[in-house]
Motif scaffolding. Sequence first.
Motif, PDB file in Angstrom:
ATOM      1  N   THR A   1      -5.014   1.835   4.699  1.00 50.51           N
ATOM      2  CA  THR A   1      -4.186   2.507   5.135  1.00 50.51           C
ATOM      3  C   THR A   1      -5.730   2.649   6.719  1.00 50.51           C
TER       4      THR A   1
ATOM      5  N   LEU B   1       2.707  10.972   5.147  1.00 49.66           N
ATOM      6  CA  LEU B   1       3.690  10.270   5.850  1.00 49.66           C
ATOM      7  C   LEU B   1       3.234   8.909   5.638  1.00 49.66           C
ATOM      8  N   GLU B   2       1.993   8.841   6.923  1.00 49.43           N
ATOM      9  CA  GLU B   2       1.592   7.650   7.538  1.00 49.43           C
ATOM     10  C   GLU B   2       0.866   6.727   6.261  1.00 49.43           C
TER      11      GLU B   2
ATOM     12  N   LEU C   1       1.949   6.591   3.194  1.00 50.68           N
ATOM     13  CA  LEU C   1       3.410   6.283   2.282  1.00 50.68           C
ATOM     14  C   LEU C   1       4.210   5.203   2.816  1.00 50.68           C
ATOM     15  N   ARG C   2       3.983   4.946   4.161  1.00 51.85           N
ATOM     16  CA  ARG C   2       4.490   4.161   5.292  1.00 51.85           C
ATOM     17  C   ARG C   2       3.564   2.386   5.242  1.00 51.85           C
ATOM     18  N   GLU C   3       2.809   3.112   5.370  1.00 52.82           N
ATOM     19  CA  GLU C   3       1.766   1.410   5.166  1.00 52.82           C
ATOM     20  C   GLU C   3       1.631   1.364   3.584  1.00 52.82           C
ATOM     21  N   SER C   4       2.007   2.217   2.644  1.00 49.82           N
ATOM     22  CA  SER C   4       2.347   1.410   1.687  1.00 49.82           C
ATOM     23  C   SER C   4       3.313   0.931   1.103  1.00 49.82           C
ATOM     24  N   THR C   5       4.501   1.472   1.758  1.00 50.46           N
ATOM     25  CA  THR C   5       5.516   0.538   1.943  1.00 50.46           C
ATOM     26  C   THR C   5       5.993  -0.652   1.270  1.00 50.46           C
TER      27      THR C   5
END
Length: 399
Positions: free
Chosen positions: A349, A391-392, A394-398
């Motif tokens: 990330t 949250l960042e 989580l966003r990048e790993s989705t």
Amino acid sequence: MKTLYFDCIFGIAGDMALAALVDLGADLTYISEQLRKLPIDPFELEILPVNKRGIAAKKLSIHLESQGANQPYHFKLLDDHPHRKAADILHMIESSSLPNRVKQRSMAIFQVIAEAEAKIHGMDPREVHFHEVGAMDSIIDTIGVCLALEYLEIDEVYASPVPTGYGKMKMAHGLYPIPAPATAELLRGIPLADLPVEGELTTPTGAGILKALVKEFRPIGSIKMERIGYGAGNKDFDHPNVVRAILIQEVNDRKRESIYVLETQLDDMTGEALGFAMERLFQEGALDVYYTPVYMKKNRPGTLITVLVQPERADGCEEVLLTQTSTLGVRRSEWTRKILERRIVSVETTYGMVRVKQAIDGDRVLQQAPEYEDVAALARKYNLPFQEVYLEVLRESTP
């Protein structure tokens, strides 16, 4: 992957299991040819159609050319001793040209039986002399079952709880109780079924097969039955003396499993005592433990203790509740649950490498969550709020 389910509602023996697998589709010629690679006396196998209390089944008949059926065996080129050590049988299998998985499964069965016999007689498992289990027919039954599983390409074996029967029976050392001591030892940790029948329903060979090969004991559950085979025993009871071998296709890739829910409520324990009880429950193998505030008689505030546990650990957790809490009784119910596979992946990330826990169903990632310690370390490193980093990531790993 192919899965087999032994439905042992009326018990199990080695010859019954082999006959059921042949009835299911295993080739008797293949089994006989493979067995003849072993240094044992000449034999012939025959499968006979029988009817047990209205159920058409198959029964195994073993003919020994040199000794007559059901007589003690000996290895060729060895002395004519009526019984052989466990080490001899294990060496015979290990040095044979049988398929590797057949050797592994066969040796596992004889090993657990040897360990059970050794505990009963107080000796080294390698020095155990097999008696009933060491007879020629039992060797054929045991290795024959493993060959049948190989022919059917069975990868995993499951089974139902198993009954033992009760009473007394004549064995090599004299008059013994049912279940025989070795059988009882082999069945430790295996859920038993209640069937009050006088006589031996589960033999040492049958118990050894279950102990060594079965991945999990549970009710049939959510499955699709593809084929069913029935194997008959020698005795006649008031019930059909058969075992069922079921080739199954499990719904949802076997993600549904049976668990027990244990419950009790109380109103006279401190928070410290409840915390200690929870610790002991997890040590005993509970899957989850949680406390719920409730109101009891006379509107007293109390605590409902709920324990989720796999069937084989239920008795131990129940004992913890009875001995480590003030309860006077424990309720038990059986449930099924669908569980998702879990895996940990490392994701690069903006802030660095983070481990992410994913819950998957087949090819689908249904849920995921960054590992707390990784997120916390990055939040400290960059002096950022935990939630912002979380949250960042989580966003990048989705996907």
